[in-house]
Write a protein that holds these residues in place. Structure first.
Motif, PDB file in Angstrom:
ATOM      1  N   ASP A  90       0.813  -1.220   0.000  1.00 44.09           N
ATOM      2  CA  ASP A  90       0.000   0.000   0.000  1.00 44.09           C
ATOM      3  C   ASP A  90       0.845   1.269   0.000  1.00 44.09           C
ATOM      4  N   LEU A  91       2.138   1.137   0.289  1.00 45.79           N
ATOM      5  CA  LEU A  91       3.027   2.309   0.282  1.00 45.79           C
ATOM      6  C   LEU A  91       4.010   2.299  -0.887  1.00 45.79           C
ATOM      7  N   LEU A  92       4.188   1.181  -1.524  1.00 49.33           N
ATOM      8  CA  LEU A  92       5.169   1.056  -2.592  1.00 49.33           C
ATOM      9  C   LEU A  92       4.855   2.045  -3.716  1.00 49.33           C
ATOM     10  N   GLY A  93       5.828   2.872  -4.051  1.00 46.62           N
ATOM     11  CA  GLY A  93       5.634   3.871  -5.098  1.00 46.62           C
ATOM     12  C   GLY A  93       4.956   5.146  -4.636  1.00 46.62           C
ATOM     13  N   ARG A  94       4.574   5.221  -3.353  1.00 44.61           N
ATOM     14  CA  ARG A  94       3.913   6.417  -2.835  1.00 44.61           C
ATOM     15  C   ARG A  94       4.929   7.491  -2.459  1.00 44.61           C
ATOM     16  N   THR A  95       4.519   8.732  -2.622  1.00 39.93           N
ATOM     17  CA  THR A  95       5.305   9.863  -2.124  1.00 39.93           C
ATOM     18  C   THR A  95       4.949  10.064  -0.664  1.00 39.93           C
ATOM     19  N   VAL A  96       5.970  10.204   0.187  1.00 34.31           N
ATOM     20  CA  VAL A  96       5.746  10.307   1.630  1.00 34.31           C
ATOM     21  C   VAL A  96       6.576  11.453   2.207  1.00 34.31           C
ATOM     22  N   PHE A  97       6.111  11.956   3.343  1.00 33.26           N
ATOM     23  CA  PHE A  97       6.867  12.943   4.118  1.00 33.26           C
ATOM     24  C   PHE A  97       7.453  12.242   5.334  1.00 33.26           C
ATOM     25  N   CYS A  98       8.694  12.617   5.693  1.00 30.40           N
ATOM     26  CA  CYS A  98       9.341  12.034   6.860  1.00 30.40           C
ATOM     27  C   CYS A  98      10.194  13.095   7.541  1.00 30.40           C
ATOM     28  N   LEU A  99      10.264  13.030   8.861  1.00 32.44           N
ATOM     29  CA  LEU A  99      11.077  13.971   9.638  1.00 32.44           C
ATOM     30  C   LEU A  99      12.542  13.513   9.635  1.00 32.44           C
ATOM     31  N   TYR A 100      13.107  13.441   8.430  1.00 36.92           N
ATOM     32  CA  TYR A 100      14.454  12.887   8.259  1.00 36.92           C
ATOM     33  C   TYR A 100      15.413  13.979   7.798  1.00 36.92           C
ATOM     34  N   PRO A 101      16.693  13.882   8.170  1.00 36.34           N
ATOM     35  CA  PRO A 101      17.680  14.872   7.707  1.00 36.34           C
ATOM     36  C   PRO A 101      17.895  14.822   6.193  1.00 36.34           C
ATOM     37  N   HIS A 102      18.850  15.610   5.750  1.00 35.04           N
ATOM     38  CA  HIS A 102      19.158  15.716   4.319  1.00 35.04           C
ATOM     39  C   HIS A 102      19.995  14.504   3.900  1.00 35.04           C
ATOM     40  N   GLN A 103      19.341  13.519   3.285  1.00 34.29           N
ATOM     41  CA  GLN A 103      20.020  12.277   2.896  1.00 34.29           C
ATOM     42  C   GLN A 103      19.338  11.711   1.664  1.00 34.29           C
ATOM     43  N   THR A 104      20.116  11.117   0.769  1.00 34.43           N
ATOM     44  CA  THR A 104      19.582  10.695  -0.526  1.00 34.43           C
ATOM     45  C   THR A 104      18.656   9.485  -0.445  1.00 34.43           C
ATOM     46  N   ARG A 105      18.913   8.596   0.491  1.00 36.23           N
ATOM     47  CA  ARG A 105      18.094   7.375   0.641  1.00 36.23           C
ATOM     48  C   ARG A 105      18.192   6.920   2.093  1.00 36.23           C
ATOM     49  N   TYR A 106      17.097   6.375   2.640  1.00 32.48           N
ATOM     50  CA  TYR A 106      17.116   5.983   4.049  1.00 32.48           C
ATOM     51  C   TYR A 106      16.065   4.915   4.330  1.00 32.48           C
ATOM     52  N   VAL A 107      16.241   4.217   5.450  1.00 28.44           N
ATOM     53  CA  VAL A 107      15.306   3.189   5.915  1.00 28.44           C
ATOM     54  C   VAL A 107      14.712   3.645   7.239  1.00 28.44           C
ATOM     55  N   VAL A 108      13.381   3.626   7.340  1.00 31.23           N
ATOM     56  CA  VAL A 108      12.693   3.998   8.579  1.00 31.23           C
ATOM     57  C   VAL A 108      11.497   3.070   8.784  1.00 31.23           C
TER      58      VAL A 108
END
Length: 324
Positions: A90-108
């Motif tokens: 249900d999230l695959l391919g979705r645009t999301v907002f996250c309270l994450y620093p400036h980083q190109t790719r991340y796991v949360v």
């Protein structure tokens, strides 16, 4: 399996660098997000960049996914919009907002991302964290129909507050700032504009966001009888002198704080942090908020851009970072 990404770190004294970061394979309740845009929260992030976080606030000022410890070096930031590359269907391919620093790719964790509504452009969604601060402040302030309101400080948060208030029927609303160029931003948001010396007084409510001693003093001067200043500014390690003589007691004025780290007591029993953030994203369907996006740079330029923002050489409300 571990992949790598690139992340921006704040280094002493007031410099930054892009470092390599490890990105592990996601677990069953995690997602991999590829960053599309991030926003620089100019007030808080530049204060952190300059090393002005007081030691007493080191714990409270930590960003949700911060690495390193204050004062430096730290990986800091909290306005990140990206695309889910791996995760639940249900999230695959979705645009999301996250309270994450400036980083190109991340796991949360899945719970750390909020889907961006289809009618909100990803480029605008970086404002979600700022608008969340505005929403919380207005839950604290509880403005009423027909109120006389001033927002003192036309920075990123002040403009967000004014934009939301502009939809309240019958209000007399002024955005007050020392920079006359902010008049065009106020107009785009649907608010009036005034320089501090020209602002209308007898206010029921003033929301202060300038993070200056002069701005807070002027906020008190603008209040009418039994009026209230809601203070959103954070001063770091600076001390502020407040004039509590003159009309402060005779007008029975009030100064109260508002801080986004806790849901407003007025809504805490019925709204969660997730509810507040989702509301903020829904509000961003309004194109008026594009007026808050005043600059853009590529991710690779961050080591050169952040010092210019911190020094004031590069003026901005929200400066947006674009990822490759």
């Amino acid at each position: 399996m571990t992949r790598t990404a690139k992340a921006f770190w704040f280094n002493p004294p007031g410099t930054g660098e892009i470092r390599t970061a490890a990105v592990a394979e996601p677990g069953p309740d995690e997602v991999v997000v590829r960053a599309l845009y991030s926003g620089i929260s100019r007030g808080t992030e530049t204060l952190v960049f300059r090393g002005e976080v007081p030691e007493s606030q080191y714990k409270l000022m930590r960003a949700p996914f911060q690495e390193g410890n204050f004062p430096w070096p730290v990986k800091y930031g909290y306005l990140n919009v990206g695309l889910v590359e791996q995760g639940p269907p249900d999230l695959l391919g979705r645009t999301v907002f996250c309270l994450y620093p400036h980083q190109t790719r991340y796991v949360v964790k899945v719970s750390a991302v909020t889907p961006v509504p289809d009618d909100v452009p990803p480029e605008r969604a970086v404002l979600a964290g700022t608008l969340e601060t505005a929403v919380n402040a207005l839950w604290d302030a509880a403005p009423l129909v027909g109120d006389r309101i001033a927002v003192v400080g036309a920075g990123m948060v002040g403009c967000g507050v004014a934009a939301v208030l502009a939809g309240l029927p019958g209000v007399r609303l002024q955005l007050v700032d020392t920079d006359p160029s902010r008049a065009s931003v106020a107009d785009a948001l649907g608010a009036g504009f005034a320089l501090p010396g020209d602002a209308d007084g007898d206010c029921d409510l003033v929301l202060h966001t300038s993070a200056t001693e002069a701005g807070l003093a002027r906020s008190l001067e603008l209040l009418g009888h039994e009026g209230e200043v809601v203070e959103l500014s954070w001063y770091g390690d600076r001390r502020v002198t407040l004039p509590l003589g003159e009309f402060f007691h005779s007008r029975r004025l009030t100064v109260r704080s508002s801080q986004v780290g806790s849901v407003s007591p007025a809504r805490r029993a019925r709204r969660t942090f997730a509810d507040r953030l989702a509301l903020s994203l829904r509000l961003l369907a309004d194109p008026r908020f594009d007026a808050l996006l005043t600059g853009e740079s590529a991710f690779a330029e961050l080591p050169r851009v952040m010092p210019r923002l911190a020094s004031g050489e590069l003026p901005a409300l929200c400066h947006r970072i674009v990822y490759p």
